[in-house]
Design an enzyme around this catalytic site. Structure first.
Site, mmCIF file in Angstrom:
data_model
loop_
_atom_site.group_PDB
_atom_site.id
_atom_site.type_symbol
_atom_site.label_atom_id
_atom_site.label_comp_id
_atom_site.label_asym_id
_atom_site.label_seq_id
_atom_site.Cartn_x
_atom_site.Cartn_y
_atom_site.Cartn_z
ATOM 1 N N ASN A 1 -34.122 93.145 -29.365
ATOM 2 C CA ASN A 1 -33.782 92.535 -28.079
ATOM 3 C C ASN A 1 -32.293 92.210 -28.119
ATOM 4 O O ASN A 1 -31.876 91.299 -28.828
ATOM 5 C CB ASN A 1 -34.623 91.264 -27.895
ATOM 6 C CG ASN A 1 -34.201 90.463 -26.671
ATOM 7 O OD1 ASN A 1 -33.427 90.941 -25.840
ATOM 8 N ND2 ASN A 1 -34.694 89.238 -26.562
ATOM 9 N N TRP A 2 -31.528 92.968 -27.351
ATOM 10 C CA TRP A 2 -30.074 92.803 -27.396
ATOM 11 C C TRP A 2 -29.595 91.598 -26.596
ATOM 12 O O TRP A 2 -28.399 91.273 -26.633
ATOM 13 C CB TRP A 2 -29.388 94.071 -26.874
ATOM 14 C CG TRP A 2 -29.380 95.201 -27.862
ATOM 15 C CD1 TRP A 2 -29.847 95.161 -29.157
ATOM 16 C CD2 TRP A 2 -28.864 96.522 -27.663
ATOM 17 N NE1 TRP A 2 -29.648 96.371 -29.754
ATOM 18 C CE2 TRP A 2 -29.049 97.236 -28.869
ATOM 19 C CE3 TRP A 2 -28.267 97.183 -26.587
ATOM 20 C CZ2 TRP A 2 -28.657 98.565 -29.023
ATOM 21 C CZ3 TRP A 2 -27.885 98.505 -26.739
ATOM 22 C CH2 TRP A 2 -28.072 99.182 -27.943
ATOM 23 N N LYS A 3 -30.470 90.989 -25.822
ATOM 24 C CA LYS A 3 -30.074 89.841 -24.990
ATOM 25 C C LYS A 3 -28.829 90.235 -24.167
ATOM 26 O O LYS A 3 -28.725 91.386 -23.753
ATOM 27 C CB LYS A 3 -29.856 88.600 -25.860
ATOM 28 C CG LYS A 3 -31.075 88.340 -26.769
ATOM 29 C CD LYS A 3 -31.069 87.024 -27.462
ATOM 30 C CE LYS A 3 -32.333 86.896 -28.316
ATOM 31 N NZ LYS A 3 -32.455 85.606 -28.983
ATOM 32 N N HIS B 1 -39.904 85.347 -22.553
ATOM 33 C CA HIS B 1 -39.014 84.968 -23.665
ATOM 34 C C HIS B 1 -38.600 83.504 -23.505
ATOM 35 O O HIS B 1 -38.447 83.020 -22.380
ATOM 36 C CB HIS B 1 -37.785 85.884 -23.691
ATOM 37 C CG HIS B 1 -37.002 85.750 -24.955
ATOM 38 N ND1 HIS B 1 -36.115 84.709 -25.159
ATOM 39 C CD2 HIS B 1 -37.005 86.471 -26.109
ATOM 40 C CE1 HIS B 1 -35.603 84.828 -26.377
ATOM 41 N NE2 HIS B 1 -36.123 85.887 -26.973
ATOM 42 N N GLU C 1 -35.844 82.096 -23.801
ATOM 43 C CA GLU C 1 -34.572 81.825 -23.116
ATOM 44 C C GLU C 1 -34.756 81.727 -21.597
ATOM 45 O O GLU C 1 -34.369 80.718 -21.008
ATOM 46 C CB GLU C 1 -33.514 82.836 -23.577
ATOM 47 C CG GLU C 1 -33.088 82.502 -25.012
ATOM 48 C CD GLU C 1 -32.643 83.681 -25.855
ATOM 49 O OE1 GLU C 1 -32.393 84.765 -25.316
ATOM 50 O OE2 GLU C 1 -32.554 83.500 -27.089
ATOM 51 N N GLU D 1 -42.657 83.950 -31.336
ATOM 52 C CA GLU D 1 -41.264 83.599 -31.602
ATOM 53 C C GLU D 1 -41.105 82.084 -31.596
ATOM 54 O O GLU D 1 -40.881 81.480 -30.533
ATOM 55 C CB GLU D 1 -40.348 84.201 -30.526
ATOM 56 C CG GLU D 1 -40.345 85.714 -30.496
ATOM 57 C CD GLU D 1 -39.013 86.269 -30.001
ATOM 58 O OE1 GLU D 1 -38.423 87.068 -30.731
ATOM 59 O OE2 GLU D 1 -38.556 85.901 -28.902
ATOM 60 N N GLY E 1 -32.231 82.622 -33.580
ATOM 61 C CA GLY E 1 -30.772 82.501 -33.655
ATOM 62 C C GLY E 1 -30.292 81.401 -34.585
ATOM 63 O O GLY E 1 -29.125 81.017 -34.545
ATOM 64 N N SER F 1 -34.882 85.185 -36.215
ATOM 65 C CA SER F 1 -33.997 85.369 -37.374
ATOM 66 C C SER F 1 -34.485 86.431 -38.359
ATOM 67 O O SER F 1 -34.232 86.333 -39.556
ATOM 68 C CB SER F 1 -33.762 84.032 -38.094
ATOM 69 O OG SER F 1 -33.070 83.146 -37.237
ATOM 70 N N GLY G 1 -33.513 89.819 -32.640
ATOM 71 C CA GLY G 1 -32.374 89.553 -31.765
ATOM 72 C C GLY G 1 -31.083 89.988 -32.429
ATOM 73 O O GLY G 1 -30.756 91.173 -32.488
ATOM 74 N N GLY G 2 -30.342 89.034 -32.978
ATOM 75 C CA GLY G 2 -29.002 89.268 -33.536
ATOM 76 C C GLY G 2 -28.906 90.478 -34.460
ATOM 77 O O GLY G 2 -27.961 91.269 -34.353
HETATM 78 P P1 13P Z 1 -32.837 86.274 -33.408
HETATM 79 O O1 13P Z 1 -33.382 87.436 -34.203
HETATM 80 O O2 13P Z 1 -31.369 86.384 -33.116
HETATM 81 O O3 13P Z 1 -33.231 84.967 -34.027
HETATM 82 O O4 13P Z 1 -33.544 86.333 -31.965
HETATM 83 C C1 13P Z 1 -34.920 86.470 -31.891
HETATM 84 C C2 13P Z 1 -35.299 86.720 -30.480
HETATM 85 O O5 13P Z 1 -35.189 85.857 -29.629
HETATM 86 C C3 13P Z 1 -35.790 88.067 -30.134
HETATM 87 O O6 13P Z 1 -36.335 88.097 -28.864
#
Ligand code: 13P
Length: 244
Positions: free
Chosen positions: A9-11, A96, A98, A165, A171, A204, A225-226
């Site tokens: 997930n590149w956000k 999600h 966020e 999650e 993050g 993470s 994510g990251g």
């Molecule tokens: P991180 O891997 O950066 O913690 O993010 C996880 C995430 O929210 C994937 O949707």
């Protein structure tokens, strides 16, 4: 045997030029991927056409980071399932943490999104997870059970991914312990009530933790994510080593 789904997930990262450059480095690393797994990438809406074209024929699937429940209408800023299908999108993340936090998305809205995704032929990736406060107050199971129950009303579990999650692990560099992630993923499978449902862990995940996570019997994949922004690192995650 459930097929593992490794998703990135590149956000709100990656321009089209950056997505193109990522694809050029990443693509060779998934050319000989074992048949027991599938890779999905969720770029921002604007980079979907570029990434979809750059990875065409590679087997990598493209996900949207959200989807509206109507096909069209007066919903400024939103994108619908038919618009995504036009660009080869196969999956849509819904719920999600966020958008739940920043745009106050409710379980009812998330359920509408998941239903619209399935009705259009997209596979929803429903994200669930507790905050640190909720975990410390021993509310983890109650919160996730509610998110699963309300988010999945009327949803076919055979065309579904659920991602556990924990918000405190997103993050932060704090990966949930593999055995605890495994336990929660198992509970989620029970609440969904279908043994074949794909349950991912997210929070993470990185190249150093992937093998241990994927060795857990209830964890069928990851939502990254990251660490999915780096083509070499994400290639290592996609090529995780199954337990001997
Ligand atoms: P991180 O891997 O950066 O913690 O993010 C996880 C995430 O929210 C994937 O949707």
């Amino acid at each position: 045997m459930r097929k593992a789904v490794i998703a990135g997930n590149w956000k709100m990262h990656m321009t089209c030029a950056e997505a193109q450059a990522f694809a050029e480095v990443f693509r060779p690393s998934v050319e000989d991927l074992p048949a027991d797994r599938e890779v999905v990438l969720a770029p921002p809406f604007t980079a979907i056409p570029t990434l979809s074209a750059a990875l065409a024929g590679s087997g990598v699937r493209i996900a949207a980071q959200n989807v509206h429940w109507e096909d069209k209408g007066a919903y400024t800023g939103m994108v619908s399932a038919p618009m995504l299908l036009e660009h080869g999108v196969t999956h849509a993340i819904v719920g999600h943490s966020e958008p739940r936090k920043y745009y106050s998305e409710t379980d009812e809205q998330i359920n509408l999104r998941a239903r619209a995704a399935q009705a259009a032929g997209l596979i929803p990736i429903l994200c669930v997870g507790e905050s640190l406060d909720q975990r410390e107050a021993s509310e983890t199971e109650r919160v996730i059970h509610r998110q699963v129950e309300q988010g999945l009303e009327g949803i076919d579990p055979e065309r579904l991914i659920v991602a556990y999650e924990p918000i405190w692990a997103i993050g932060t560099g704090k990966t949930c312990a593999a055995d605890e992630a495994n336990r929660i993923c198992g509970l989620i499978r029970g609440w969904v009530g279908f043994d074949g449902v794909i349950v991912q862990y997210g929070g993470s995940v990185n190249p150093a933790t992937i093998d241990q996570l994927m060795a857990q019997p209830e964890i069928d994949g990851v939502l990254v994510g990251g660490a999915s922004l780096d083509p070499q690192g994400f290639a290592r995650i996609a090529n995780y080593q199954p337990p001997a």
